[in-house]
Design a protein around this motif. Structure first.
Motif, PDB file in Angstrom:
ATOM      1  N   UNK A   1       9.636  -2.424  -5.461  1.00  0.00           N
ATOM      2  CA  UNK A   1       8.431  -2.756  -5.464  1.00  0.00           C
ATOM      3  C   UNK A   1       8.334  -2.080  -3.904  1.00  0.00           C
ATOM      4  N   UNK A   2       7.048  -2.804  -3.073  1.00  0.00           N
ATOM      5  CA  UNK A   2       7.541  -2.074  -1.877  1.00  0.00           C
ATOM      6  C   UNK A   2       8.033  -2.595  -0.781  1.00  0.00           C
TER       7      UNK A   2
ATOM      8  N   UNK B   1       1.198   1.192  -5.031  1.00  0.00           N
ATOM      9  CA  UNK B   1       0.940  -0.336  -5.876  1.00  0.00           C
ATOM     10  C   UNK B   1       1.245  -0.706  -6.798  1.00  0.00           C
ATOM     11  N   UNK B   2       2.616  -1.620  -7.161  1.00  0.00           N
ATOM     12  CA  UNK B   2       2.304  -1.685  -8.676  1.00  0.00           C
ATOM     13  C   UNK B   2       0.511  -2.089  -9.428  1.00  0.00           C
TER      14      UNK B   2
ATOM     15  N   UNK C   1      -5.751  -4.729  -0.193  1.00  0.00           N
ATOM     16  CA  UNK C   1      -5.061  -5.742   0.667  1.00  0.00           C
ATOM     17  C   UNK C   1      -4.167  -6.266   1.123  1.00  0.00           C
ATOM     18  N   UNK C   2      -3.859  -6.338  -1.001  1.00  0.00           N
ATOM     19  CA  UNK C   2      -2.152  -6.809  -0.454  1.00  0.00           C
ATOM     20  C   UNK C   2      -1.256  -5.534  -0.033  1.00  0.00           C
ATOM     21  N   UNK C   3      -1.974  -4.594  -0.513  1.00  0.00           N
ATOM     22  CA  UNK C   3      -0.505  -3.463   0.185  1.00  0.00           C
ATOM     23  C   UNK C   3      -0.159  -3.503   1.450  1.00  0.00           C
ATOM     24  N   UNK C   4      -1.205  -3.749   2.395  1.00  0.00           N
ATOM     25  CA  UNK C   4      -1.879  -4.190   3.811  1.00  0.00           C
ATOM     26  C   UNK C   4      -1.031  -5.403   4.362  1.00  0.00           C
TER      27      UNK C   4
END
Length: 250
Positions: free
Chosen positions: A150-151, A139-140, A171-174
């Motif tokens: 970017x993801x 992730x970033x 949380x942001x990844x999910x």
């Protein structure tokens, strides 16, 4: 020319070292190692007379000063990195600085966490007709990521996605991944894989963040998001009696 061995320690367990890595450790006169990420039992494979310098509290400049000084003294120096040093190992700046001092390096690869995790799960990450690509990324976070990587862009592929250094942002990844993968896509969460306190669990994608929070994960964690983690009866054509190749006629 003086030479330093940059050695990959693998994911954690000492018996996953390569033979070449073990040889360099056993013959090292100086060990400069990433103590915060490498099992002490690996550092103990050196001789009793080997000088050891832990780097968890050192800056790059301090590490380089040690490497250069010991190499110029003619010592056999091992710079021991966790996992595979060519993957998130920050070795390029070390190699460049050492070259300026006329010091060459050899790179000895190590097993990476994604390989160890798949092995511990007894899973293949490339299943015919399901997924044939593995993406290694992160992730970033504070250091950012190139726009094209970017993801969101990586997730569109639907590959076996292995995310390092991402537990702090889970949380942001999910949330991002749920836009591109089904919510029941299996996610392997691996913490300190192959260490004695290893924790490894497969959860649905929509439970990825909750499982991480419940375990209190924030470092030394790998996520593998992949449809390959489901049970499949797909088989490769390689061993099919209908498949002709150089060593077997149809």
């Amino acid at each position: 020319m003086n030479k330093i061995a940059i050695v990959g320690a693998g994911p954690g367990s000492a018996d996953l070292l390569t033979l070449r890595a073990l040889n360099r450790l056993q013959n090292a006169e100086v060990l400069i190692w990433t103590d915060s990420l490498i099992s002490p039992e690996i550092a103990e494979l050196t001789s009793k007379t080997c000088e050891k310098f832990a780097t968890s509290s050192l800056t790059l400049e301090e590490i380089l000063a040690l490497l250069i000084s010991k190499a110029q003294q003619g010592k056999r120096v091992v710079r021991l990195h966790d996992g595979d040093p060519c993957l998130y190992g920050a070795i390029s700046e070390q190699i460049y600085a050492l070259a300026e001092e006329g010091i060459d390096v050899e790179i000895i690869p190590g097993i990476s966490a994604y390989q160890a995790t798949a092995s511990e799960l007894k899973k293949e990450l490339t299943i015919p007709g399901i997924v044939q690509t593995i993406v290694l990324s992160r992730s970033g976070g504070r250091t950012g990521i190139p726009e094209a990587e970017k993801l969101e862009n990586l997730a569109k592929i639907g590959a076996s996605l292995c995310l390092y250094l991402s537990a702090r942002h889970v949380e942001d990844v999910q949330k991002t991944l749920l836009t591109y993968y089904p919510k029941d896509t299996p996610v392997a969460i691996g913490y300190r894989v192959t260490w004695k306190d290893q924790w490894l669990k497969i959860v649905p994608l929509n439970q990825m963040a909750a499982a991480s929070r419940d375990k209190g994960l924030f470092r030394t964690t790998l996520y593998i998001i992949s449809p390959a983690l489901k049970s499949h009866d797909k088989r490769s054509k390689l061993y099919s009696d209908e498949h002709k190749h150089l060593f077997r006629k149809k």
